[in-house]
Design an enzyme around this catalytic site. Structure first.
Site, PDB file in Angstrom:
ATOM      1  N   CYS A 234      -3.916  41.659 -13.212  1.00  0.00           N
ATOM      2  CA  CYS A 234      -5.320  41.301 -13.918  1.00  0.00           C
ATOM      3  C   CYS A 234      -5.045  41.148 -15.578  1.00  0.00           C
ATOM      4  O   CYS A 234      -4.101  41.686 -16.061  1.00  0.00           O
ATOM      5  CB  CYS A 234      -6.121  42.637 -13.668  1.00  0.00           C
ATOM      6  SG  CYS A 234      -5.750  44.227 -14.573  1.00  0.00           S
TER       7      CYS A 234
ATOM      8  N   CYS B 290      -3.985  47.012  -9.072  1.00  0.00           N
ATOM      9  CA  CYS B 290      -5.522  47.691  -9.119  1.00  0.00           C
ATOM     10  C   CYS B 290      -6.390  46.793  -7.966  1.00  0.00           C
ATOM     11  O   CYS B 290      -5.939  45.996  -7.310  1.00  0.00           O
ATOM     12  CB  CYS B 290      -6.097  47.732 -10.432  1.00  0.00           C
ATOM     13  SG  CYS B 290      -6.530  46.400 -11.186  1.00  0.00           S
TER      14      CYS B 290
ATOM     15  N   HIS C 129      -2.869  44.939 -16.683  1.00  0.00           N
ATOM     16  CA  HIS C 129      -1.624  44.845 -16.153  1.00  0.00           C
ATOM     17  C   HIS C 129      -0.693  43.619 -16.226  1.00  0.00           C
ATOM     18  O   HIS C 129       0.416  43.879 -16.164  1.00  0.00           O
ATOM     19  CB  HIS C 129      -2.036  44.836 -14.402  1.00  0.00           C
ATOM     20  CG  HIS C 129      -2.515  46.552 -14.252  1.00  0.00           C
ATOM     21  ND1 HIS C 129      -3.403  46.477 -13.370  1.00  0.00           N
ATOM     22  CD2 HIS C 129      -2.172  47.798 -14.796  1.00  0.00           C
ATOM     23  CE1 HIS C 129      -3.797  47.979 -13.267  1.00  0.00           C
ATOM     24  NE2 HIS C 129      -3.040  48.623 -14.065  1.00  0.00           N
TER      25      HIS C 129
ATOM     26  N   CYS D 237      -5.302  42.162  -7.725  1.00  0.00           N
ATOM     27  CA  CYS D 237      -4.287  42.602  -8.670  1.00  0.00           C
ATOM     28  C   CYS D 237      -3.257  43.412  -8.064  1.00  0.00           C
ATOM     29  O   CYS D 237      -3.636  44.159  -7.004  1.00  0.00           O
ATOM     30  CB  CYS D 237      -4.929  43.344  -9.777  1.00  0.00           C
ATOM     31  SG  CYS D 237      -3.720  44.054 -10.787  1.00  0.00           S
TER      32      CYS D 237
ATOM     33  N   CYS E 280     -19.043  18.821 -39.195  1.00  0.00           N
ATOM     34  CA  CYS E 280     -19.647  19.939 -39.867  1.00  0.00           C
ATOM     35  C   CYS E 280     -18.986  20.537 -40.919  1.00  0.00           C
ATOM     36  O   CYS E 280     -19.763  20.972 -41.783  1.00  0.00           O
ATOM     37  CB  CYS E 280     -19.985  20.872 -38.683  1.00  0.00           C
ATOM     38  SG  CYS E 280     -18.677  21.713 -37.818  1.00  0.00           S
TER      39      CYS E 280
ATOM     40  N   HIS F 127     -17.358  26.213 -35.762  1.00  0.00           N
ATOM     41  CA  HIS F 127     -18.500  25.460 -36.445  1.00  0.00           C
ATOM     42  C   HIS F 127     -18.932  25.903 -37.727  1.00  0.00           C
ATOM     43  O   HIS F 127     -18.622  27.193 -38.144  1.00  0.00           O
ATOM     44  CB  HIS F 127     -19.881  25.599 -35.670  1.00  0.00           C
ATOM     45  CG  HIS F 127     -20.993  24.561 -35.934  1.00  0.00           C
ATOM     46  ND1 HIS F 127     -20.808  23.332 -35.940  1.00  0.00           N
ATOM     47  CD2 HIS F 127     -22.158  24.908 -36.159  1.00  0.00           C
ATOM     48  CE1 HIS F 127     -22.021  22.879 -36.413  1.00  0.00           C
ATOM     49  NE2 HIS F 127     -22.877  23.772 -36.589  1.00  0.00           N
TER      50      HIS F 127
END
Length: 583
Positions: free
Chosen positions: A63, A46, A76, A43, A180, A543
């Protein structure tokens, strides 16, 4: 390191047509002269070396967002978007020769998207995608894993020794590919007396076949009878291993042969383009579509229609500032309830949890699943919000001949044999972004909704002009035979109950209406007998599982897995099914 076929299928089922082409991809502006190396990323702001995102406008590597448990990044990448407005970023470590699998995120659209020009956009920064290997999970994969933890395990009762159950009424339904939603709904339908009676007890397979039109494969009555006999006869409720001729399954394996309901799905989906696909669908939408089709198929003999056992009347009363009122009536199959988060019962626990969570995140520690506290709202509060007064701004009053503010209240004009409660867990946030409420609903086994009975036009009330009874808006509503009602009232019965009895027996006669009244003297008390729960961030993915009270115990129906439920998730339901208590 390779992904198995099952994992790929899980991710495909989870995303399920979710990603759309970004509106910002085709005209994306790229600036700067950054050359991105094939590895060794960090990053820019950082020391994070994981969960890194490459902004496709200026090539900045930053990041990602910080997760609820303190993991992830330091926000960031999104902060850079807020500062610059540069819309698209791709997650480093997800770029491979299969560019369609790369994780591209659009900040203004707040979703994972498709970038048709991704190869061109990567080439601008000197990236040869054909030589890169996958080292990071995509957003969909991470979302799947997070939801596979607490909610997934609890609703499916994973990790517990669920005792398999076999026999009549305990037959599983094979998943046909994201089916389902249909399996969970149909298991509940065929746990009601009305559907069991119509398509199993009172109708043989031979009878249904002989009364079917030229092609029984497209006849809904035939396919429902076949499905009913399959689910309720017990013929197909056998361990999967018995069919294969292998040894008996372990006690925790509740999987059985079950039924693949392909013909039924083809028939019920024929008039609905979405249900005919292999994509996941909303169980609520399917439930309403299913009952509509059943009602249509029984139009010639409405007295045989099992969907009537779910139908009830709703009456809305609108009070104008002139003091006059209007009444609007409709019939419905579900009671859709808002979840009033201001009515949470565990406020102190929530405040303590958020404090601990903030402290742990600041210390770089994780919050375990055992420590998580969610808001708890009683079902009574949700029912009260349905009947609570609601302001209607800009209401046009026919009495004042001008716009004003009116007050709307709602009540029920009749009570069904089976009441379905739909919890509105999916809401729209600012910017029309859908969000699932992370909340528990405390649901009692028995509810009393007598306070929700609509009283109708009261003495002294004056109707707004053009809203008198008999108007076009009410012409489609069933009307009770006044002679039947009068005779029942003379016997000492309540007039509203008499009208309900006449309507529910289709005005057949006094004797039929009286029998109906005598068998419904306990109105309105209901008992919880079914729950359809949803796992996932959207009704279009994830689901569905059903829990049903049968023979005095709760049973889990998870596709073709059927077993005794140890801890039914009563506080996590999406649809709740109550049956009326009779003496």
């Amino acid at each position: 390191m390779a992904e198995g076929a099952e994992r790929k299928e899980q991710v495909a089922a989870w995303t399920a047509d979710k990603k759309q082409i970004s509106a910002y991809a085709m005209d994306l502006r790229q600036i700067g002269s950054v050359v991105v190396p094939p590895s060794g990323w960090k990053c820019t702001k950082c020391d994070k070396t994981e969960n890194l995102w490459l902004n496709l406008t200026d090539g900045m590597i930053l990041c990602g967002r910080r997760n609820w448990d303190g993991t992830g990044g330091n926000n960031h990448a999104i902060e850079h978007y807020k500062e610059t407005g540069y819309p698209l970023a791709v997650k480093l470590g997800t770029i491979t020769a299969d560019l369609e699998a790369a994780d591209v995120f659009s900040y203004p659209e707040d979703d994972s998207v498709v970038d048709p020009l991704l190869a061109q956009h990567l080439a601008y920064f000197g990236i040869d995608f054909s030589s890169l290997q996958k080292t990071e999970m995509t957003t969909a994969e991470r979302e799947l894993d997070q939801n596979t933890n607490f909610d997934w395990n609890r609703i499916q009762e994973s990790g517990q020794e669920v005792e398999p159950i076999y026999g009549p009424g305990y037959t599983g339904l094979v998943n046909l590919g994201n089916s389902c939603y249909m399996a969970a709904t149909m298991q509940v339908m065929f746990s009601t007396h009305s559907f069991c009676r119509q398509y199993y007890m009172n109708q043989s397979l031979k009878m249904a076949f002989e009364t079917a039109p030229a092609d029984p494969t497209v006849d809904l009555n035939m396919q429902l009878t076949k499905l009913g006999h399959g689910l309720l006869s017990g013929k197909y409720s056998v361990p999967a291993s018995e069919k294969d001729g292998t040894t008996a399954p372990a006690i925790t394996d509740a999987k059985q042969e079950g039924i693949p309901p392909r013909m039924f799905k083809a028939v019920i989906a024929a008039s609905h383009p979405e249900f005919s696909t292999m994509r996941q669908q909303d169980a609520l939408e399917f439930f309403l579509h299913f009952l509509d089709q059943v009602e249509r198929s029984n139009a010639v003999k409405p007295e045989l229609d099992p969907s009537r056992s779910f139908k009830f009347g709703v009456e809305e009363r609108i009070l104008c500032s002139s003091g006059k009122v209007a009444y609007n009536k409709r019939l419905d199959y579900i009671l859709s309830l808002n979840i009033p988060l201001h009515e949470v019962t565990n406020k102190e626990e929530l405040e303590a949890f958020h404090k601990i969570k903030a402290e742990k995140i600041s210390e770089g520690k994780d919050v375990s699943s055992d420590e998580i506290v969610r808001p708890r709202v009683p079902l009574e509060a949700c029912l009260a919000s349905f009947a609570a007064p609601e302001e209607i701004p800009e209401f046009y009053s026919t009495a004042l001949k001008a716009k004003t503010t009116a007050i709307k209240t709602a009540g029920l004009t009749s009570f069904p044999d089976y009441l379905v409660l739909h919890m509105r867990k999916f809401v729209m946030e600012a910017g029309w972004v859908p969000k699932k409420l992370d909340v528990y609903i405390d649901v009692p086994d028995i509810i009393d909704i007598s306070h929700m009975r609509s009283k109708g036009l009261q003495p002294g009330e004056e109707l707004l002009p053009e809203s008198a009874p008999g108007s076009e808006a009410e012409s489609s509503q069933p009307v009770a035979n006044e002679e039947i009602v009068a005779q029942l009232v003379s016997m000492g019965f309540n007039q509203l109950h008499c009208q309900k009895a006449a309507i529910n027996t289709l005005n057949t006669g006094v004797e039929e209406a009286m029998n109906w009244l005598l068998s419904h003297m306990d109105d309105p008390g209901y008992r919880l007998f079914g729950i359809v729960s949803h796992i996932g961030t959207s009704t279009q993915c994830g689901h569905y599982v059903a829990h049903i009270l049968k023979d005095g115990r709760w049973v889990i129906f998870n596709d073709n897995k059927v077993g005794a439920s140890i801890n039914p998730p009563k506080d996590m339901g999406y649809l709740y099914f109550f049956e009326r208590i009779t003496s």
